[in-house]
Design a protein around this motif. Structure first.
Motif, PDB file in Angstrom:
ATOM      1  N   LYS A  53       0.842  -1.191   0.000  1.00 42.68           N
ATOM      2  CA  LYS A  53       0.000   0.000   0.000  1.00 42.68           C
ATOM      3  C   LYS A  53       0.879   1.243   0.000  1.00 42.68           C
ATOM      4  O   LYS A  53       1.843   1.326   0.752  1.00 42.68           O
ATOM      5  N   VAL A  54       0.569   2.192  -0.842  1.00 46.62           N
ATOM      6  CA  VAL A  54       1.313   3.457  -0.857  1.00 46.62           C
ATOM      7  C   VAL A  54       0.602   4.425   0.091  1.00 46.62           C
ATOM      8  O   VAL A  54      -0.577   4.711  -0.086  1.00 46.62           O
ATOM      9  N   PRO A  55       1.324   4.901   1.112  1.00 48.89           N
ATOM     10  CA  PRO A  55       0.658   5.801   2.068  1.00 48.89           C
ATOM     11  C   PRO A  55       0.398   7.172   1.451  1.00 48.89           C
ATOM     12  O   PRO A  55       1.091   7.581   0.515  1.00 48.89           O
ATOM     13  N   SER A  56      -0.585   7.853   1.999  1.00 44.26           N
ATOM     14  CA  SER A  56      -0.841   9.216   1.542  1.00 44.26           C
ATOM     15  C   SER A  56       0.098  10.156   2.289  1.00 44.26           C
ATOM     16  O   SER A  56       0.726   9.773   3.286  1.00 44.26           O
ATOM     17  N   ILE A  57       0.184  11.390   1.820  1.00 45.23           N
ATOM     18  CA  ILE A  57       1.013  12.399   2.507  1.00 45.23           C
ATOM     19  C   ILE A  57       0.545  12.530   3.957  1.00 45.23           C
ATOM     20  O   ILE A  57       1.351  12.605   4.877  1.00 45.23           O
ATOM     21  N   ALA A  58      -0.772  12.538   4.141  1.00 44.71           N
ATOM     22  CA  ALA A  58      -1.317  12.700   5.494  1.00 44.71           C
ATOM     23  C   ALA A  58      -0.882  11.549   6.397  1.00 44.71           C
ATOM     24  O   ALA A  58      -0.554  11.754   7.574  1.00 44.71           O
ATOM     25  N   GLU A  59      -0.856  10.355   5.842  1.00 41.72           N
ATOM     26  CA  GLU A  59      -0.433   9.193   6.639  1.00 41.72           C
ATOM     27  C   GLU A  59       1.059   9.270   6.984  1.00 41.72           C
ATOM     28  O   GLU A  59       1.455   8.956   8.105  1.00 41.72           O
ATOM     29  N   ILE A  60       1.857   9.709   6.016  1.00 40.36           N
ATOM     30  CA  ILE A  60       3.296   9.853   6.277  1.00 40.36           C
ATOM     31  C   ILE A  60       3.513  10.915   7.349  1.00 40.36           C
ATOM     32  O   ILE A  60       4.279  10.743   8.293  1.00 40.36           O
ATOM     33  N   GLN A  61       2.768  12.010   7.194  1.00 40.92           N
ATOM     34  CA  GLN A  61       2.878  13.125   8.137  1.00 40.92           C
ATOM     35  C   GLN A  61       2.520  12.668   9.559  1.00 40.92           C
ATOM     36  O   GLN A  61       3.224  12.961  10.515  1.00 40.92           O
ATOM     37  N   SER A  62       1.460  11.924   9.637  1.00 38.19           N
ATOM     38  CA  SER A  62       0.978  11.448  10.936  1.00 38.19           C
ATOM     39  C   SER A  62       2.011  10.524  11.585  1.00 38.19           C
ATOM     40  O   SER A  62       2.303  10.611  12.776  1.00 38.19           O
ATOM     41  N   ARG A  63       2.575   9.646  10.775  1.00 34.83           N
ATOM     42  CA  ARG A  63       3.581   8.708  11.292  1.00 34.83           C
ATOM     43  C   ARG A  63       4.831   9.466  11.741  1.00 34.83           C
ATOM     44  O   ARG A  63       5.393   9.190  12.801  1.00 34.83           O
ATOM     45  N   ALA A  64       5.258  10.436  10.923  1.00 30.27           N
ATOM     46  CA  ALA A  64       6.455  11.214  11.260  1.00 30.27           C
ATOM     47  C   ALA A  64       6.231  12.006  12.547  1.00 30.27           C
ATOM     48  O   ALA A  64       7.091  12.041  13.431  1.00 30.27           O
ATOM     49  N   ASP A  65       5.055  12.606  12.676  1.00 28.64           N
ATOM     50  CA  ASP A  65       4.743  13.393  13.878  1.00 28.64           C
ATOM     51  C   ASP A  65       4.762  12.513  15.124  1.00 28.64           C
ATOM     52  O   ASP A  65       5.192  12.929  16.200  1.00 28.64           O
ATOM     53  N   LYS A  66       4.295  11.287  14.955  1.00 27.47           N
ATOM     54  CA  LYS A  66       4.256  10.352  16.085  1.00 27.47           C
ATOM     55  C   LYS A  66       5.678  10.002  16.532  1.00 27.47           C
ATOM     56  O   LYS A  66       5.981   9.967  17.727  1.00 27.47           O
TER      57      LYS A  66
END
Lengths: 217, 643
Positions: A53-66
């Motif tokens: 699955k290719v993550p969305s920008i929002a998902e990448i952002q959320s993971r990075a913030d975490k």
């Protein structure tokens, strides 16, 4: 993120470690994918790639913030700053640490918390230590393990990237063991540059012993 | 004596019946690829064969090293018989496999060495088993097949027994605490019941919990695709947990359906030939191979329509009826270094009436001005959306009116309001439906990248943005329109709001319009609305390529074609296509074409109420080494498309 790193032809990584006389310091880690932004954007436009699955920008952002939030909560780690540019895909993390042990523990804790693997003996590896005016650096085994898991087709792409490791001190450096390392003109910083592919082939490429000039009281 | 006679009668019937490989194609088959001349395949190595996607269903436990260095010739199959690959859907189960003539059983089982003989209750039929796959040989004909129970039925029975035994909900469900509505647009609601799209759930499951590491989900294990945590194993080893119960039910059902399948095929001799007259007729064609897909059954039995079937049964029945008679049939021929697929798509009357109206239009010659002669591939697509809309409304409105469900009624109301109040002239004059596309290969495009400039004194670094070049696939997509004034006005207004939209006279430039990195261009000329990332087209050829446009000899093929025409120079196009731009399924199809040269053209006839004919010509221009490989390429493409 691994998906992008493995498929990006021109990835530039900088790890920049500054150590004060008392063992505290600043750690900077930069990932620059700006020269592959078309490719990354085209990947992001897909739902999946090679069965993943290719993550969305929002998902990448959320993971990075975490991850950043977890880093901020670690003992001995302060002034964590995360600068992410999701247009050109440039990511910079900077933090201060009280000592190198706490920096390593912090990174290990974050990786453990984010990883799906239950057992990761690689994390027990000490990749940086500093005592009696001598600093020993190597590449963390977890990085080597991850890099070696990249398949050959993707590895070929990594040849075009660059990995820069910089270690800085307040005092001058007397000598360095790694023949590929360069000493700055002010003799207070050491830099080694390679490409991510070479690093996967020779994990000891960045290993170094750095001896500082002993000061007499 | 009576039983002896009965047995003899059955034996005689079976022996006399199974003389041709196509006789063992089961009635459940929805898609069939039948190769008449399999001599062409003799030289193909088995290791190459198993790389094809269409072999995936049968190759898992079979080609495990026993194939090394061997070719199809070593399989022990009879090359005078047809080789038929099928994919079928029944009411309760799916069945996939292939049928073939058997020349030498010893050779066959040297290759299929995982198979062991099993007891047969069918006189004259020998069975062999390998995990979930079976080979049955009747006389000199073999069928290799796998029967998989319908997942919905397995779940339903499992749940029923599980709760009847007094068990509670078997999973810890993380998502109980999760409000889907704020998370994803895929959230849907049916009559007060909340659902999450299955694909999304599967993704979340794998990403968040990595359940695949903890539970078996291989095709063979029948482990369900759930988004819940794996239930704890019970303390009592004699009591099955939910998954163990489910696996048991799956196994039992599979055995039941295998018997049902075998009875139908070997006792009742109820095969596809008897049930599908079109298929029977097509088998008699004197060609290298045939392709057959019954879309109407695909629609009816496919589990993707389970929700519609369950929640809107009347609508499901009515829509299914629309697809009645929707069958695709193709003939595969080899003609002078080319493989030709003649494909006939048949429709029922109602669906046919929509397609007929859809294609009731003239070819827009303006598109030819924007297709350069030196392209890597292009397509033209001629449809009349207005006519198709009106006809669809005529067909679909009565269907929706029959439905008493309130959601359907609400949708019908919205449709009627739209139909009455929307300016359809403006809408369909702007977007008429006809379009074209051109692929012009990969070019370097200007972009910017960040570099770090190091100070030799301290190794401190500063950041600098510099010009960079990146590879970019160059595409052009154009739409026929009579109302370029509408998008033109929109662009004028947008350009007042942001300087990203710039009027350049003959074209509009959108800064970073593509992948947030490079410019995109809009050309509104010659009654066409064109979107492209081809700077050369926008800047130098906005009014058309002139003498550099498609030659008349090539253009006439596109003009004469019906609903669509496509051309691709494989050598120029496929190799340069970036994998990232295509889905996994599309890449599977492209993978077998990579490394090959040749030209592919697709033409179509005018559409009638009954059918449309398509012709795919795969010309390999003197690079002919083994036509079998090219045939397999085509079969694979058709298989991937029909999956």
């Amino acid at each position: 993120m691994t998906l992008f790193l493995s498929l990006t032809s021109c990835i530039e990584i900088i790890d920049d470690l500054s150590i004060s006389g008392d063992g505290s310091g600043t750690f900077k880690y930069h990932i620059n994918l700006s020269s592959s932004k078309i490719k990354i954007n085209s990947i992001l436009a897909l739902d999946s790639l090679d069965g993943k699955k290719v993550p969305s920008i929002a998902e990448i952002q959320s993971r990075a913030d975490k991850i950043v939030k977890q880093l901020k909560e670690q003992n001995g780690i302060t002034n964590v700053v995360f600068d992410a540019n999701y247009t050109d895909f440039i990511f910079k993390v900077t933090c201060d640490f009280n000592n190198l042990n706490q920096l390593q523990s912090a990174i290990v804790n974050v990786i453990k918390s984010e990883s799906k693997e239950k057992e990761m003996p690689e994390l027990n590896h000490t990749w940086v230590s500093f005592s009696q005016n001598t600093l020993k650096r190597s590449v963390p085994q977890i990085t080597i393990k991850k890099a070696q898991s990249i398949n050959k087709n993707d590895s070929d792409l990594l040849k075009q990237g660059s990995y820069t490791s910089i270690t800085r001190f307040e005092k001058e450096i007397e000598r360095i063991e790694n023949e590929n390392a360069n000493l700055s003109k002010n003799k207070k910083a050491v830099m080694i540059r390679t490409d991510p592919y070479s690093l996967t082939q020779n994990p000891h490429l960045l290993d170094n012993m750095i001896y500082l000039v002993k000061t007499t009281n | 004596m009576k039983s002896l006679l009965t047995s003899l009668a059955i034996f005689t019937a079976i022996s006399g019946f199974s003389q041709l490989s196509e006789d063992l194609i089961p009635k459940q088959a929805v898609s069939v690829f039948s190769l008449n001349n399999i001599n062409l395949l003799q030289k193909i190595s088995l290791d190459d064969l198993v790389k094809y996607e269409f072999m995936e269903e049968v190759q898992q436990e079979l080609f495990d090293g026993s194939t090394r260095g061997k070719t199809i010739k070593d399989l022990g199959i009879n090359f005078d018989q047809k080789l038929n690959v099928f994919n079928g859907i029944g009411e309760n189960y799916e069945v996939t496999g292939l049928t073939f003539g058997v020349d030498d059983r010893n050779k066959l089982f040297d290759i299929f060495d995982d198979y062991t003989p099993m007891k047969s209750n069918y006189p004259g039929v020998d069975f062999y088993i390998s995990y979930f796959n079976r080979i049955a040989i009747s006389g000199n004909i073999g069928i290799l097949y796998r029967v998989t129970p319908n997942i919905e039925i397995v779940d339903k029975i499992t749940d029923s027994i599980w709760y009847a035994r007094g068990n509670e909900y078997p999973f810890y469900n993380y998502w109980d605490d999760y409000d889907y509505r704020y998370d994803d647009e895929e959230y849907i609601e049916y009559e007060g019941e909340e659902y999450y799209e299955e694909e999304e759930i599967e993704y979340l499951e794998e990403e968040e919990y990595n359940l695949t590491d903890e539970m078996e989900i291989e095709e063979n294990t029948s482990a369900p695709k759930l988004f819940d945590e794996m239930p704890e194993a019970t303390d009592d080893p004699n009591t099955k947990n939910y998954y163990e119960l489910r696996d048991s039910i799956d196994m039992v059902l599979q055995e039941l359906y295998l018997v049902e399948f075998s009875n139908e095929l070997f006792i009742n001799q109820n095969n596809l030939i008897k049930n599908a007259p079109d298929f029977r007729k097509q088998l008699s064609h004197d060609t290298e191979g045939i392709f057959y897909t019954d879309n109407s059954r695909n629609f009816g039995e496919n589990s993707a329509f389970y929700k519609m079937k369950r929640y809107y049964p009347q609508l499901f029945t009515d829509i299914k009826e629309l697809y009645t008679g929707n069958i695709m049939m193709g003939d595969l021929k080899i003609e002078n270094e080319a493989i030709v697929l003649d494909l006939d798509v048949k429709y029922g009357e109602k669906l046919g009436s929509i397609y007929q109206k859809l294609t009731d239009t003239k070819f827009d010659k303006n598109v030819l001005k924007y297709i350069p002669e030196n392209n890597s591939g292009f397509f033209t697509y001629n449809v009349n959306l207005r006519e198709a809309y009106e006809q669809s409304l005529n067909v679909i409105k009565p269907i929706l009116e029959n439905e008493s469900n309130r959601n359907i009624s609400a949708n019908l109301l919205a449709l009627e309001i739209f139909d009455e109040f929307v300016n359809k002239d403006a809408l369909f004059d702007t977007y008429k439906g006809s379009m074209f596309g051109v692929y012009s290969g990969i070019r370097k495009v200007k972009t910017e990248k960040l570099i770090f400039d190091y100070d030799e004194e301290t190794f401190d670094y500063t950041e600098e943005w510099v010009e960079s070049m990146e590879d970019m696939p160059i595409f052009t997509l154009g739409f026929s329109t009579d109302r370029n004034d509408i998008p033109s006005n929109i662009m004028k207004r947008l350009s007042k709001m942001t300087d990203k939209f710039q009027n350049k006279g003959d074209y509009w430039l959108i800064e970073d319009g593509m992948f947030n990195s490079v410019p995109m261009y809009l050309i509104m000329q010659n009654n066409l609305f064109i979107v492209t990332n081809d700077e050369d087209l926008a800047v130098n050829n906005a009014k058309g390529y002139g003498s550099a446009s498609l030659s008349k000899s090539k253009a006439k093929f596109a003009q004469k074609s019906g609903v669509m025409y496509a051309y691709s120079d494989l050598g120029k196009a496929i190799e340069t296509l970036p994998r990232e731009l295509f889905s996994q399924q599309e890449n599977e199809m492209l993978d077998v074409l990579r490394g090959k040269s040749g030209k592919v053209t697709l033409t179509s006839s005018a559409t009638t109420k009954a059918s449309t004919a398509f012709k795919l010509n795969y010309n390999f221009n003197g690079d002919f080494t083994n036509s079998g490989t090219y045939i397999l390429d085509l079969i694979n493409s058709l298989y991937v498309l029909s999956k």
